[in-house]
Design an enzyme around this catalytic site. Structure first.
Site, PDB file in Angstrom:
ATOM      1  N   HIS A   1      -8.562   3.464   8.432  1.00  0.00           N
ATOM      2  CA  HIS A   1      -9.085   2.195   7.944  1.00  0.00           C
ATOM      3  C   HIS A   1     -10.534   1.965   8.377  1.00  0.00           C
ATOM      4  O   HIS A   1     -11.299   1.339   7.632  1.00  0.00           O
ATOM      5  CB  HIS A   1      -8.222   1.032   8.438  1.00  0.00           C
ATOM      6  CG  HIS A   1      -7.031   0.768   7.569  1.00  0.00           C
ATOM      7  ND1 HIS A   1      -5.814   1.396   7.757  1.00  0.00           N
ATOM      8  CD2 HIS A   1      -6.858  -0.043   6.489  1.00  0.00           C
ATOM      9  CE1 HIS A   1      -4.957   0.980   6.844  1.00  0.00           C
ATOM     10  NE2 HIS A   1      -5.557   0.109   6.063  1.00  0.00           N
TER      11      HIS A   1
ATOM     12  N   ASN B   1       0.842  -1.200   0.000  1.00  0.00           N
ATOM     13  CA  ASN B   1       0.000   0.000   0.000  1.00  0.00           C
ATOM     14  C   ASN B   1       0.879   1.253   0.000  1.00  0.00           C
ATOM     15  O   ASN B   1       0.792   2.104   0.896  1.00  0.00           O
ATOM     16  CB  ASN B   1      -0.939  -0.018   1.207  1.00  0.00           C
ATOM     17  CG  ASN B   1      -2.257   0.663   0.914  1.00  0.00           C
ATOM     18  OD1 ASN B   1      -2.408   1.323  -0.122  1.00  0.00           O
ATOM     19  ND2 ASN B   1      -3.209   0.549   1.822  1.00  0.00           N
TER      20      ASN B   1
END
Length: 391
Positions: free
Chosen positions: A269, A238
């Site tokens: 998140h 990521n």
């Protein structure tokens, strides 16, 4: 003859491809996502060939990107796409009205607050679980873009050049974008391959003169699988999110940058407890690994064989630590996470609690001794002082 199993109708987006969903026994939201990705790939090639800077003006290019982004959002998410448009509109109003000295603060608080409220409502109020094309995914990306741009504008308009790091100086934005520019930037949801097909991934030449297409790459699979440290793995997984966390938090936090960065990552998140177990554990393991590396790595650099042994040990340790860290992220809930930790006897937590205090003290003593030696060597009186002879 038995009827084929029904497909759960789990989408708020377009129903155009519902027959295709039934035919191939694939949820409709996943079909819509795949169709958008395929269409985006062809659209990117078309954009690169027929709307290149030499063939089309800047306004036309921005309009096309904005309209495609809006259409994709509505096609995949239906009325849920309003959340994306609301956040972009809200933060654009902040951008054009806020003072440059506070624009990054207001934009960050507004974007993260709206994202968190959407995450809370999605998980705990409406409780519709995780769809394959859940709207919070693009909302998370939009939040990254909004906050990154706000910090870059603050750097370019509200800070002196000598106050900036080299990376902040390179990314600084020295003027406020127009509404069209702002929308085309934030509503561009294309993936790595699509962006490369559109020409946005070109990153110049490497030292051997080869063309690089890794400007917006998000994964380095080889580095992930062969990582000999937790940091190396994070830097390769990521990648764009890591760059965002570094740019808005790690490089700017006055205290505890590692801890604050992992906490921000957890908040970004979502609101599942498992995310917070994962990232708080990652704080401990990152600090412990960093401390152990600084204390022991230099002992293994005397030969290639010793370095190979070190790499094998650290690779195995990294893979085991990753499994321990990531499992709560997948379990989501607090109860299964605690059950998992108990089954593992909390061994990584205990190891970190044992390693950090002891090695940190040892490292502090080493630093103190180094500073003392440097101070003595730089003092002429002490450097030239001869020991007294015994009478």
């Amino acid at each position: 003859m038995a009827e084929p199993p029904s497909i759960p109708f789990r989408t708020t987006g377009s129903r155009l491809f519902h027959p295709l969903s039934v035919r191939f026994n694939v949820p409709l939201d996943q079909v819509n996502f795949a169709v958008c990705q395929l269409f985006a790939l062809f659209a990117a090639f078309w954009f690169r060939l027929y709307l290149s800077p030499s063939r089309a003006g800047v306004v036309i290019r921005h309009v096309v990107i904005t309209m495609i982004g809006i259409y994709f959002a509505i096609f995949c998410f239906g009325w849920y796409s309003l959340h994306i448009f609301i956040e972009v509109s809200l933060c654009y109003c902040i951008m054009i009205t806020a003072n440059v000295s506070n624009i990054h603060r207001y934009s960050f608080v507004a974007a993260m607050s709206y994202l968190t409220l959407c995450q809370i409502s999605r998980v705990y109020i409406f409780n519709y679980g995780l769809l394959a094309t859940d709207f919070s995914g693009p909302l998370m990306i939009v939040t990254q873009k909004i906050t990154s741009l706000a910090f870059q504008m603050h750097d370019g308009l509200g800070r002196k050049e000598e106050e900036l790091t080299a990376e902040q100086r390179r990314l600084a934005v020295s003027s406020r974008p127009t509404l069209l520019e702002y929308c085309s930037y934030h509503l561009n949801f294309l993936a790595d391959a699509v962006n490369n097909a559109g020409g946005f991934g070109f990153n110049g030449l490497d030292k051997n003169g080869n063309i690089r297409w890794d400007l917006i790459s998000n994964l380095n699979i080889w580095n992930i699988e062969t990582a000999t440290s937790f940091k190396m793995c994070l830097d390769s997984w990521n990648i764009q999110t890591g760059a965002w966390l570094k740019g808005v938090c790690y490089d700017r936090a006055p205290y505890f940058p590692t801890a604050l960065t992992f906490i921000l990552s957890a908040l970004w998140h979502g609101v599942y407890p498992g995310y917070y177990f994962t990232f708080t554990t990652a704080i401990l393991i990152t600090l412990a690994a960093r401390t152990m590396r600084s204390n022991f790595r230099h002992y293994f650099l005397s030969s290639r064989m010793m370095k190979t042994v070190y790499d094998i040990i650290t690779w195995v340790s990294t893979q085991l630590a990753l499994c321990y860290i990531v499992t709560p992220f997948l379990l989501l809930g607090a109860e299964p996470t605690i059950k998992f930790y108990k089954s593992m006897y909390f061994h990584f937590h205990i190891l970190c609690a044992f390693v950090l205090p002891i090695l940190a003290v040892q490292k502090r003593k080493s630093i103190t001794q180094t500073i003392s030696l440097k101070a003595n060597s730089s003092n002429p009186a002490l450097r030239h002082q001869q020991p007294k002879k015994e009478q």
